[in-house]
Design a protein around this motif. Structure first.
Motif, short mmCIF file in Angstrom:
data_model
loop_
_atom_site.label_atom_id
_atom_site.label_comp_id
_atom_site.label_asym_id
_atom_site.label_seq_id
_atom_site.Cartn_x
_atom_site.Cartn_y
_atom_site.Cartn_z
N GLU A 61 15.56 -8.47 -31.95
CA GLU A 61 14.48 -7.76 -31.28
C GLU A 61 14.72 -6.25 -31.33
OE1 GLU A 61 15.82 -10.62 -30.18
OE2 GLU A 61 14.01 -11.75 -30.70
N LEU A 64 13.54 -5.10 -34.69
CA LEU A 64 12.08 -4.99 -34.72
C LEU A 64 11.62 -3.73 -33.99
CD1 LEU A 64 9.28 -6.24 -35.32
CD2 LEU A 64 9.42 -7.38 -33.12
N LYS A 68 9.60 -0.69 -35.61
CA LYS A 68 8.29 -0.33 -35.06
C LYS A 68 8.28 1.09 -34.54
CE LYS A 68 5.24 -3.88 -33.99
NZ LYS A 68 4.18 -4.34 -33.10
N GLU A 330 0.71 -15.89 -30.26
CA GLU A 330 0.74 -14.98 -29.12
C GLU A 330 0.41 -15.69 -27.80
OE1 GLU A 330 -1.55 -11.43 -29.51
OE2 GLU A 330 -0.98 -10.72 -27.52
N GLN A 333 3.34 -17.77 -26.81
CA GLN A 333 4.53 -16.98 -26.52
C GLN A 333 4.49 -16.41 -25.10
OE1 GLN A 333 7.28 -16.60 -28.57
NE2 GLN A 333 8.13 -15.69 -26.71
N ASP A 337 7.37 -16.49 -22.30
CA ASP A 337 7.83 -15.26 -21.64
C ASP A 337 7.79 -15.42 -20.12
OD1 ASP A 337 8.12 -14.12 -24.08
OD2 ASP A 337 6.32 -12.89 -23.98
N LYS A 344 14.68 -15.57 -14.59
CA LYS A 344 15.60 -14.46 -14.31
C LYS A 344 15.13 -13.55 -13.19
CE LYS A 344 18.33 -12.77 -17.21
NZ LYS A 344 18.93 -11.90 -18.21
N LYS B 48 -1.61 -4.20 -24.59
CA LYS B 48 -0.37 -4.48 -25.30
C LYS B 48 -0.65 -5.08 -26.66
CE LYS B 48 0.63 -9.23 -24.05
NZ LYS B 48 1.68 -10.20 -23.81
N GLU B 49 0.22 -4.69 -27.62
CA GLU B 49 0.16 -5.30 -28.93
C GLU B 49 1.26 -6.35 -28.95
OE1 GLU B 49 0.61 -2.44 -32.06
OE2 GLU B 49 0.68 -3.99 -33.59
N PHE B 50 0.99 -7.50 -29.55
CA PHE B 50 1.97 -8.57 -29.60
C PHE B 50 3.23 -8.07 -30.29
CE2 PHE B 50 2.96 -13.06 -31.26
CZ PHE B 50 3.65 -13.37 -30.10
N ARG B 51 4.40 -8.35 -29.70
CA ARG B 51 5.71 -7.97 -30.24
C ARG B 51 5.89 -6.46 -30.33
NH1 ARG B 51 4.66 -12.38 -33.87
NH2 ARG B 51 5.66 -14.17 -32.93
N GLY B 52 5.49 -5.76 -29.30
CA GLY B 52 5.77 -4.34 -29.25
C GLY B 52 4.65 -3.49 -29.79
N GLY B 53 4.48 -2.31 -29.21
CA GLY B 53 3.40 -1.44 -29.63
C GLY B 53 2.23 -1.52 -28.67
N TYR B 84 7.93 -9.53 -9.33
CA TYR B 84 8.39 -8.18 -9.68
C TYR B 84 8.71 -7.37 -8.44
CZ TYR B 84 6.40 -9.90 -13.98
OH TYR B 84 6.11 -10.67 -15.06
N PHE B 257 17.20 -10.35 -13.21
CA PHE B 257 16.73 -9.04 -13.63
C PHE B 257 16.95 -8.01 -12.54
CE2 PHE B 257 13.54 -11.10 -16.65
CZ PHE B 257 14.18 -10.64 -17.77
N LEU B 262 14.77 -5.37 -16.40
CA LEU B 262 13.39 -5.84 -16.54
C LEU B 262 12.62 -4.92 -17.49
CD1 LEU B 262 11.00 -7.69 -15.51
CD2 LEU B 262 10.52 -5.85 -13.89
N PHE B 267 10.71 -3.64 -23.61
CA PHE B 267 10.68 -2.84 -24.84
C PHE B 267 11.51 -3.48 -25.95
CE2 PHE B 267 9.32 0.18 -21.69
CZ PHE B 267 8.31 0.84 -22.33
N LYS B 268 12.53 -4.27 -25.58
CA LYS B 268 13.41 -4.83 -26.60
C LYS B 268 13.33 -6.34 -26.70
CE LYS B 268 17.68 -3.40 -27.31
NZ LYS B 268 19.05 -3.02 -26.92
N GLY B 269 12.67 -7.00 -25.76
CA GLY B 269 12.69 -8.46 -25.70
C GLY B 269 11.81 -9.11 -26.76
N THR B 270 11.76 -10.43 -26.71
CA THR B 270 11.04 -11.21 -27.71
C THR B 270 9.58 -10.82 -27.82
OG1 THR B 270 12.46 -12.98 -26.99
CG2 THR B 270 10.73 -13.56 -28.52
N ALA B 271 8.91 -10.77 -26.66
CA ALA B 271 7.47 -10.53 -26.70
C ALA B 271 7.16 -9.05 -26.83
CB ALA B 271 6.81 -11.07 -25.45
N TRP B 274 5.06 -3.40 -24.13
CA TRP B 274 5.30 -1.99 -23.82
C TRP B 274 4.48 -1.50 -22.62
CZ3 TRP B 274 6.03 1.24 -28.97
CH2 TRP B 274 7.09 0.67 -29.70
#
Lengths: 345, 308
Positions: A61, A64, A68, A330, A333, A337, A344, B48-53, B84, B257, B262, B267-271, B274
């Motif tokens: 990740e 990626l 990005k 998506e 996923q 998530d 956690k 949000k964009e999928f997988r960052g961005g 949260y 978390f 959190l 920013f770095k996780g799977t999904a 951002w």
């Protein structure tokens, strides 16, 4: 008057010695930490008169996120895991290797020549592969360890002495295998079951540690620890009571792959480097260092004898085939998530 | 020799350059503080964009996700989302406790140092700062080695016969507290030391002449006078503790978390979400600003109150 106690030290030790002789070309590698022996990079640099620079990352990740975040175009090759190859390809971050561009492509073992995460090996070559399961300290537990119950429904004496990887994809995939449900399911009942399983198992878990996964087992801090097979072999080298398990329910496999990045500044050298890594001698050097398994033929005779016979690299005959972590859509996923955050929180 | 006129003349040399000399500071503040915060503020309102961005479409989805619970599948009527808020509350509580612990140990330490003869004070300050020449990560990992079940502390206590079972500290909230407390203690000691060192101890003598006891003098003479140092120390400990994730991850086992982890995960996780990470950062920033605002207002009231 107060005396000043701080002394300013002038750093004058910057020896500006003569730099290395100018090389004909460059190669910029983006790699995992501690995953390639320096001698191998030096060997490539000498053979092809290329100046090799390497930066490292610590998770797929993170790779990626860096690409990005604007790093695409500054590296020639990277080494993503299986599912990340698929993601990078979908994101349009990989260049295509045309037929005939890699002289040693035929060295790839047949089972890895065409893979689901990169059909036809258009963008990648195998680097190393291995499995993800767990390791148990035989000092702490003598019973049958070849079951995923050890992690998700442990015997009472191991409760509170279990470490799992702090990795959403691998942990939830292994939990799915334990329940016998397919990965990336979006069936409500199955997901609720998965959520309930990990919520219930969490009370038995002491920690979520990835980079220290070996250390917690060696030190005895954890009696059971989710871990990768090569890492477990290194752990056994430091603590002989540790035994890696290939559970009967199944386990995960993964493969790291060298990919050709889009907009590579030194595309020619990148291809040379891939060819170099496909040579059995060099693939064996990586395997002897990392203690996983190469995806290239002709390596066996070049491996350290001890490594070849290691129980971590040789699943028992009745072990089922391992599963790759799958890439979800998506909409699906998001559900996984949510389960992870819920776990956690 | 240097009269007032002289010094004005000296300053005068720089007058035409005044704004240019300030420019580096403005650039640093602008580029490294204001701009990133503004980027995060904007991102928190984007899709949000999928997988960052991010996708440049305005939405409140990130804040909705933070505050409203629509069930795992998003099809239930919205309730208040406690996940949260709970993570934030745990972080605030933990940072607050670390601050109190640092104050309890830090104040006597600072008092002790400030009351040594001037020649030896600097040595004490030096000794307080020495461990901080080592990287925080290394210190935290070392702490982990020290306190674990078969670490040197437990081994020693066991061999000395003081305990029968190892004290289980690692991966508990107590270990996290220990880590935070240890990491930020000098931030508490140094400002309080600076305040006490400037304190005029003849005031205490005067109080003693007027039959004030020691504790009375401490509460009513010393503490009100060194209050700015105490407040500064508390802020310097509380705020970094709030965002800390090294101690919770390494000593607490990363089971839960914290605010910091959190946000990192987004920013770095799977999904890679951002906008949600940006929104959580904005909410954290708001909490910190509210704390600082109340502190500043409190101080203003106190100063004007003291004037009467």
């Amino acid at each position: 008057m107060k005396k000043a106690i701080l002394t300013c030290l002038t750093a004058a030790g910057l020896a500006l010695g003569a730099g290395p002789a100018l090389s004909a070309g460059k190669l910029s590698v983006y790699h995992w930490f501690e995953y390639i022996p320096q001698e191998l990079l030096d060997k490539f640099a000498a053979e092809h008169d290329v100046e090799v620079t390497m930066d490292t990352y610590d998770s797929n990740e993170a790779l990626l996120a860096a690409l990005k975040g604007g790093k695409l175009g500054s590296y020639d090759v990277a080494v993503p895991g299986d599912y990340m190859v698929e993601i990078l390809a979908k994101e349009g971050m990989l260049d295509t290797i045309a037929a005939g561009e890699l002289a040693n492509k035929g060295n790839i073992l047949p089972q890895w020549a065409d893979v689901s995460f990169d059909p036809g090996r258009m963008h990648s070559i195998p680097y190393q592969w291995g499995s993800t399961s767990f390791t148990v300290s035989r000092d702490a537990y003598q019973g049958d360890i070849r079951t995923t119950d050890m992690l998700f429904n442990p015997p009472a004496e191991l409760s509170g002495k279990i470490n799992v990887l702090d990795s959403q994809g691998e942990l939830l995939a292994l939990a799915s295998i334990h329940l016998g449900i397919e990965q990336c399911s979006n069936d409500k009942e199955k997901l609720k079951q998965l959520n309930a399983l990990v919520q219930g198992a969490k009370e038995h878990w002491a920690s979520f540690i990835s980079d220290g996964a070996k250390d917690v087992l060696v030190s005895g801090e954890a009696a059971v620890g989710m871990i990768w097979n090569g890492f477990s072999a290194k752990a056994r080298g430091e603590n002989a009571a540790l035994e890696y398990s290939y559970p009967k329910e199944g386990y995960l496999v993964w493969m790291d792959n060298v990919v050709l990045l889009k907009d590579a500044p030194n595309r020619e050298n990148a291809l040379k480097f891939m060819d170099f890594l496909l040579e059995p001698e060099n693939a064996a050097a990586v395997t002897n260092f990392a203690q996983y398994t190469a995806g290239v033929g002709g390596v066996d005779d070049l491996l350290d004898a001890e490594l070849k016979a290691s129980p971590e690299l040789n699943p028992p005959a009745d072990a089922p085939a391992g599963q790759f972590v799958q890439v979800c859509e998506e909409a699906t996923q998001v559900l996984y998530d949510a389960i992870w955050t819920n776990l956690k929180k | 020799m240097a009269g007032p006129g002289n010094s004005r003349g000296f300053q005068g040399v720089f007058t035409p350059l005044r704004y240019w000399l300030l420019l580096p500071s403005w650039l640093v503040v602008g580029f490294f503080m204001v701009a990133p915060v503004l980027i995060m503020l904007v991102y928190s309102f984007l899709t949000k964009e999928f997988r960052g961005g991010v996708i440049w479409e305005f939405t409140l989805a990130a804040y909705d996700q933070f505050f409203l619970d629509r069930g795992l599948f998003g099809d239930e009527p919205p309730k208040i989302e406690w996940t949260y808020i709970g993570i934030f509350w745990r972080s605030v509580w933990q940072a607050g406790l670390a601050t109190v612990l640092c104050l309890l140990i830090g104040f006597p330490t600072a008092y002790y140092i400030a009351t040594r003869p001037p020649a030896t004070r600097n040595i004490w300050v030096f000794l307080v700062t020495i461990p901080y020449w080592v990287n925080l990560l290394i210190r935290t990992v070392s702490m982990k080695f020290l306190i674990r079940d078969n670490g040197p502390i437990n081994e020693w206590l066991l061999s000395a016969g003081l305990i029968a079972e190892p004290i289980h500290l690692i991966n508990t909230p107590v270990a996290v507290q220990l880590g935070l407390f240890y990491s930020y203690l000098p931030f508490m000691v140094l400002p309080i030391y600076a305040a006490i060192e400037r304190f005029d101890f003849s005031l205490c003598e005067a109080a003693a002449d007027l039959y004030a006891g020691r504790w009375f003098a401490l509460w009513h003479i010393i503490i009100p006078n060194v209050r700015p140092g105490i407040v500064a120390g508390c802020i310097l400990v509380f705020i970094p503790s709030l965002g800390a994730f090294l101690a919770p991850d390494l000593l607490g086992g990363a089971k839960n978390f914290m605010i910091g982890s959190l946000i990192e995960e987004q920013f770095k996780g799977t999904a890679g979400n951002w906008p949600f990470g940006a929104a959580a950062s904005m909410i954290l920033l708001s909490v910190v600003l509210v704390v600082l605002f109340f502190n500043a207002r409190n101080r203003a009231t106190q100063t004007s109150g003291a004037g009467h």
